[in-house]
Design an enzyme around this catalytic site. Structure first.
Site, PDB file in Angstrom:
ATOM      1  N   GLY A   1       2.779  -2.913   8.318  1.00 50.84           N
ATOM      2  CA  GLY A   1       3.058  -3.188   9.727  1.00 50.84           C
ATOM      3  C   GLY A   1       4.503  -3.623   9.901  1.00 50.84           C
TER       4      GLY A   1
ATOM      5  N   GLU B   1      -6.998  -5.592   3.227  1.00 48.06           N
ATOM      6  CA  GLU B   1      -7.237  -6.790   2.392  1.00 48.06           C
ATOM      7  C   GLU B   1      -8.423  -6.585   1.452  1.00 48.06           C
ATOM      8  OE1 GLU B   1      -5.113  -9.044   2.110  1.00 48.06           O
ATOM      9  OE2 GLU B   1      -3.904  -8.458   3.841  1.00 48.06           O
TER      10      GLU B   1
ATOM     11  N   THR C   1       0.817  -1.213   0.000  1.00 45.69           N
ATOM     12  CA  THR C   1       0.000   0.000   0.000  1.00 45.69           C
ATOM     13  C   THR C   1       0.854   1.267   0.000  1.00 45.69           C
ATOM     14  OG1 THR C   1      -1.701  -1.172   1.215  1.00 45.69           O
ATOM     15  CG2 THR C   1      -1.773   1.225   1.304  1.00 45.69           C
TER      16      THR C   1
END
Lengths: 625, 658
Positions: free
Chosen positions: A142, A385, A103
């Site tokens: 993350g 997702e 992303t």
């Protein structure tokens, strides 16, 4: 479970009282320990690792999630044997900690829009990675902010002057040893979020950063030393991973909602308030019809989603065997179905968790209730997702396609086979709506038929509206956009039908009569409540009459009273340990008030009897005024 | 300014400045508001830039600092506590300030206290020589006041009340400013004289020393710990152990305990009742509608800047605001923000009129005012809360970052569904009034103005013939009216049936509560639609404002029918074919309102500082701002301590030993 709960190394102060930086540190500490203990106990089975992990972190995110969940699996599936030799063992031993950087600031679900570039330089046999614009900065991954020293970066590949689309590259980002960012790499934490305090979601900017040719993951597509691009064989394979991850989200929806229900229902059995009958003691708030109406449909939903999650997992397991043998025929339907179910269940659970929190009144708002934490941890699953609306439209695309096939005389199979009936009806000059379904409102099987008819009607209506728009306008995309509200509704109806169907099907598999009886009540409540919330659809299509709707509403309320007796037992069956539940209101022993007081005394504001701001601000002001 | 936003503004069909003035209630008000906001935002003490990075302790300290500084500022600027500026001050500091309960403390003394008590307490309180709080809610009881368990026993020999917290669930819990700041509080307790209970009464209790701020003897007080939001407020707990206060500390405007223990009631409590009711109305604008307006501003501006995927092949990626599904999420929320702004105007007016009546000792309007305030507090806070959440989720991943401003708007507004009366309970109070009024109306008695529609004769079928008919306010207002009447009358009938069949009254009531709450919502929804339509009619047609407001009104009304189709279809008032017309008209409106979406949020006139959002700034430089701001995060200021302590050993050698 007991292994972790009894291990003093995993104990720590209540997370609610820690700052973000402290929470991150605790999570890292526990993750490091966890990896060592896993090795110590010799735990290697993925399922066992998953459980171990979820107990160590009590179902919360942790900075190594992406390393374990994305970096390692991607190496396994997309790296060549040589690349696995170079990277896998160091990563397995955590000399390399990796993340998955897809992303960007400007693009999420729409992958083709990503802007990061990887340009091949045949002279040095290197890829030059660049973040050409602000919007192309990698954002959100993350573990990227502070933890990782490597990342799998998705970038547009340019070779021989041509763009070949998105490809994955292994990029070292921090110096091994000092952990300092490498020259050409700007990396950091993206700042505070709604939840996920323990996760260092990060940003990554690359300026002419060079990596060797061998760092592109080349199991499928390849770039040869001279820059020649070799195409991969099939692109459907990536579906598999997506189906798998989305099926996990469906399970997570069930679990998160179950936790919230456990807390709210136990608390409602302990809290007494107001009076139902003059002169009598204050009743448990669980005895109020309005409270039951808030909570029991959610309880039924939690059970429904649980069975749906299990179904998808099983189906996926079954057909992944076929996939390995090259049979991809069932994949498109499963892919379409899981996209919609991911959206449907995460939306519903998201709203449901909030309902549970509000059903706990003021105390639900305190972090000691545990529900705020469940909510902020769960709610991003509506976005990650695959953004939910986009997911619903993917399912709709499949539904419209199936509808078109049926219209042109083909038969479709699987969950959409009800569309076949539409063509049969078309022989008679009658709208699908006019079809009479004799609905028996106490029979789940009959209710499945009602949901089926509703789905069929909404799919047909959306497909027809789409056709009408196409007849009016030139562009396909424009017509699609102008029908998208209808299309989402059709997908929702389809998913709703699938869930009622799966729940109903599950009932016959239950051998214990008492369990079957109580789950039948929940299944009925789930189905009837869904009808009462969407009466418009059922009335407009003529599936149910006004009188039946009134009966449905009445029956829902009767079921509330029936389920009331078993409500606490039904949440106890979820079997959440108090430590895992993390809630003062939801304690198994119900000793709520004493423990709220104990909890509050530990709050950071109470560390000193007189807060320092008294001396700094209040006292001087009082002196002056 | 980002060109994507600039374009949106160029094509506005109306004058933004004029609409802003309309929302403010006149251009003069706009000017005053801007001056107050400007004065506060220019002052660095009030900056909220670092708010998202701060701990609970830091937030609390900042709130106290701001509250203290605000006193200075007001003095400097010549603003008074109840001057015309006051409502804008709160807006400008975005509620991020301590001592809000201090004001409630003062107001409760003014309303419930005698003249002597007012003379004694109000002057030192207004000079902050003492800081007050308001302790009503307990661990075990909230909205249901009669259930409170704190006791105040009158001791004739010493002329004192002895206050006690007899058990854990009786502990005061939640009062703001009480955890760390307050020196005094108004405690609500069950009054006992000679062993007899006289119900809930208010007592002024000192809890902290005026010298060193330590807790007074018999007092256990502290902070209740972290919450979803309101981290700047020290919501507190309070336990009383044989705390004695003089007889004069019971607020005694309406009732008094005489030296010998005789209990005397005086005057009418109704004025007090009116005050409680009007508090519910006063929070609608600031605590519910403003946050929704902010959320709409952020989400709509961001949706005009964010481009994603392609609508047409070969073209640039489309603004996400151009996707019908995105419009369907955001534009109804925008319409609702306007609808509720106007309903707030209406309620203020009704209450001002009611206050006049009450001053003339006419209490006839009280039941209606009570029903309106309960019903609208519940419906508006509920609607706005879900609206803010929809905006949050419409901003994709970035909405989840605190820097978007949306999570904190959301976690704050959701508290409004609970405080000042839990929403479900309030809806049931309104329903009680509606059922009563319906019974009265059906037997030909006169009923208050807001419910006269219950008696009027109505058509049984919606007369609309095509989708354009549904753009007629008469058509949709009547549909709402019909639906409200149907839900109220059918619930009342069912209640009657149950009672006649021998079910006890309270039992029958509990069995109907789900429908009763629904009926109350329908009533409020109807009045909101009707009021919006009437407001639009009265607007001047100049500067395009009436036209765009008409579109918003239509959108609000049709969205309500579209998303509650079942209740309109139920008795065939609207047919299936008509429902398809509603849907078609509704979807057409989305495309129309889309064109003015950005100017419509610009008209709310929030400064960038008050939005405190990387996504919602006026200039639309979203990505740059997000990046710059994130880099300032404390997590990026130092090398992480976790690295040296845990990661380094992990990365280097430890594992090789395993």
């Amino acid at each position: 479970e007991a292994l972790v709960l009894n291990d003093p190394d995993f104990q720590h102060e209540d997370l609610n009282f820690l700052s973000r930086s402290q929470r991150y540190e605790q999570a890292i500490r526990k993750s490091s320990l966890m990896v060592m203990k896993l090795r110590e106990y010799g735990i290697a089975d993925p399922e066992e690792i998953y459980w171990f992990k979820s107990f160590v972190h009590r179902g919360r995110p942790e900075p190594l999630d992406l390393h374990l969940g994305m970096f390692l699996p991607t190496l396994l599936t997309q790296a060549t044997p040589e690349q696995q030799d170079r990277f896998f063992m160091p990563a397995w031993n955590l000399e390399i900690i990796g993340t998955y950087a897809q992303t960007e600031m400007g693009h999420g679900t729409h992958l083709r829009g990503l802007e990061t570039t990887a340009t091949y330089d045949p002279a040095t046999q290197e890829f030059i990675l660049n973040s050409p614009t602000v919007t192309s900065i990698k954002w959100w991954p993350g573990g990227l902010g502070k933890t990782s020293n490597h990342a799998i970066v998705l970038a547009q590949l340019y070779t021989q002057g041509q763009c070949k689309g998105l490809h994955a590259f292994i990029v070292p980002i921090r110096q091994l040893g000092t952990h300092e960012p490498l020259p050409g790499i700007t990396v950091g934490d993206i700042g505070p979020k709604f939840g996920y305090d323990e996760m260092d979601n990060g940003y990554l900017k690359m300026d002419n950063f060079r990596i060797p040719r061998e760092n592109m993951l080349m199991k499928y597509a390849q770039v040869e030393p001279d820059g020649t691009y070799v195409k991969p064989l099939s692109d459907k394979l990536t579906y598999g991973t997506m189906v798998f991850i989305r099926s996990l989200i469906v399970g997570d929806s069930a679990r998160s909602l179950s936790r919230a229900c456990t807390i709210a229902i136990r608390y409602s059995a302990v809290r007494h308030q107001s009076e139902l009958k003059p002169g009598e003691p204050e009743p448990q708030i669980l005895d109020y019809q309005t409270q039951q109406y808030k909570l029991f449909p959610l309880l039924a939903t939690a059970y429904a989603f649980h069975f749906v999650g299990a179904y998808i997992k099983d189906t996926y397991r079954r057909i992944s065997g076929d996939i390995n043998e090259g049979d991809l025929s069932e994949l498109p339907e499963l892919h379409a179905l899981t996209a919609g179910l991911k959206a449907f269940t995460s939306w519903t659970a998201n709203a449901g968790i909030e309902e549970c929190r509000m059903a706990c009144g003021g105390h639900g708002y305190s972090r000691c209730s545990g529900i705020p934490d469940i909510y902020v941890t769960f709610t991003p699953s509506c976005t990650y997702e695959g953004e939910n609306t986009v997911m619903m439209l993917q399912t709709a695309r499949f539904l419209v396609k199936s509808y078109t096939q049926v219209s042109s005389g083909q038969r479709v199979t699987g969950m959409v086979s009800y569309l076949n009936d539409l063509s049969r009806q078309r022989i008679q000059p009658q709208h699908v709506a006019a079809r009479t379904v004799t609905v028996r409102i106490n029979d789940p099987v009959s209710l499945v038929e009602a949901y089926k008819a509703r789905a069929a009607r909404l799919v047909e209506a959306a497909a027809k509206n789409l056709q009408a728009e196409l007849n009016h306008r030139k562009s396909k995309e424009d017509a699609w956009n102008r029908t998208s509200v209808d299309l989402v509704r059709a997908s929702e109806a389809h998913c709703h039908y699938v869930i009622v169907k799966l729940f109903t099907a599950k009932l016959s598999e239950i051998s214990n009569a008492a369990v079957r009886a109580v789950l039948t009540e929940l299944c009925l409540l789930y189905a009837l409540y869904g009808i009462s919330k969407n009466t418009g659809d059922f009335l407009q299509a003529g599936i149910l009459t006004d009188a039946q709707i009134t009966q449905v509403n009445q029956r829902v309320k009767e079921l509330l009273a029936i389920i009331r007796r078993n409500a606490v037992a039904l949440v106890d069956s979820f079997d959440f340990h108090d430590v895992h539940l993390g809630s003062v209101l939801g304690r198994y022993d119900g000793n709520v008030y004493e423990n709220m007081f104990e909890w509050a005394k530990k709050s950071p504001l109470n560390k000193t009897e007189v807060h320092e701001s008294f001396h700094k601000h209040l006292k001087p002001m009082q002196a002056k005024l | 300014v980002n060109p994507d936003l600039a374009n949106e503004r160029q094509t506005a069909s109306f004058s933004v400045e004029k609409l802003t003035a309309l929302l403010d209630g006149g251009a003069e008000q706009t000017r005053l508001r801007r001056a107050v906001v400007e004065a506060i935002e220019r002052d660095p003490v009030f900056s909220r830039e670092n708010q998202y990075f701060q701990s609970q302790n830091e937030r609390y300290e900042a709130a106290v600092r701001k509250a203290v500084h605000l006193q200075k500022k007001m003095h400097e600027m010549g603003w008074s506590q109840d001057g015309p500026e006051s409502k804008y001050i709160y807006r400008a500091v975005a509620g991020d300030i301590a001592f809000l309960l201090h004001r409630i403390f003062m107001r409760s003394i003014s309303v419930l206290g005698s003249d002597e008590q007012i003379a004694k307490w109000i002057p030192p309180a207004s000079q902050y020589r003492l800081i007050g709080s308001y302790a009503q809610t307990e661990l075990g009881h909230g909205t249901y006041l009669q259930g409170l368990e704190t006791t105040a026993v009158f001791d004739v020999t010493t002329q004192e009340f002895i206050l006690n917290t007899p058990k854990v669930s009786a502990m005061k819990w939640w009062p703001g400013d009480m955890g760390r700041s307050a020196t005094h509080t108004v405690v609500f307790a069950q009054l006992y004289i000679h062993g007899k209970c006289y119900g809930i009464h208010p007592f002024i209790v000192q809890i902290r020393s005026l010298q060193d701020h330590s807790l007074c003897p018999g007092i256990i007080a502290g902070d209740i710990g972290p919450k979803m939001n309101f981290e700047h407020i020290d919501n507190g707990y309070l336990m009383l152990q044989n705390v004695r206060v003089p007889r004069e500390n019971m607020l005694n405007k309406f009732c008094e305990v005489q030296p010998d223990g005789t209990y005397v009631r005086r005057g009418s409590q109704k004025i007090n009742y009116f005050t409680m009711t009007s508090v519910r109305i006063s929070l609608i604008s600031g605590e519910a509608v403003t946050p929704l307006m902010k959320a709409c501003t952020i989400a709509i501006r961001y949706s005009a800047v964010r481009r994603q995927s392609k609508l047409k092949p070969g073209e640039q990626e489309a603004k996400i605001l151009d996707y019908q599904t995105q419009q369907e999420k955001l534009l109804p929320q925008l319409a609702a923000a306007y609808a509720f702004h106007f309903i707030d105007d209406y309620l203020q007016e009704v209450f001002d009129r009611g206050y006049g009546e009450i001053q003339r000792k006419n209490f006839d309007t009280l039941p209606e005012l009570h029903a309106l305030s309960s019903g609208f507090k519940a419906t508006v806070t509920q609607y706005c809360t879900s609206g803010v959440e929809i905006c949050l989720r419409a901003c994709g991943g970035h909405g989840y970052s605190l820097l978007s401003g949306l999570p904190s708007l959301y976690t704050k507004i959701i508290a409004s569904c609970i405080y000042e009366g839990e929403n479900t309970i309030l809806l049931l109070q309104t329903a009680r009034f509606l059922v009563k009024s319906f019974m009265a109306a059906s037997t030909g008695q006169s009923v208050p103005p807001s419910v006269t529609y219950l008696a009027a004769a109505k058509p049984r079928k919606c007369p609309a013939k095509n989708k354009l008919d549904f753009l007629s306010p008469d058509i949709y207002t009547e549909a709402y009216q019909h639906m409200a009447v149907r839900l109220i009358s059918s619930t009342a009938a069912k209640l009657q049936d149950l009672i006649q069949s021998g079910v006890k009254k309270h039992d029958a009531w509990n069995r109907c509560t789900v429908q009763l709450a629904q009926a109350a919502k329908a009533h409020c929804h109807y009045i909101t639609v009707k009021n919006f339509a009437e407001t639009v009619e009265k607007l001047e047609s100049k500067a395009g404002i009436q036209k765009i407001m008409k579109h918003l009104c239509d959108l609000f009304a049709l969205h309500g029918i579209f998303s509650n189709a079942g209740v309109f279809l139920h008795d065939g008032y609207i047919s299936g074919a008509q429902m398809d017309m509603v849907t078609a008209s509704y979807l057409d409106l989305l495309a129309i309102v889309r064109k003015d979406a950005v100017p419509l949020v610009d008209a709310f006139d929030f400064t960038d500082k008050s939005l405190n959002s990387a996504l919602g700034c006026y200039d639309g430089q979203v990505y740059q701002r997000l990046y710059e701001w994130a880099r300032k995060s404390p997590t990026n200021k130092q090398i992480s301590p976790a690295y040296e302590k845990y990661l380094k050993p992990l990365l280097h050698n430890t594992l090789s030993k395993l």
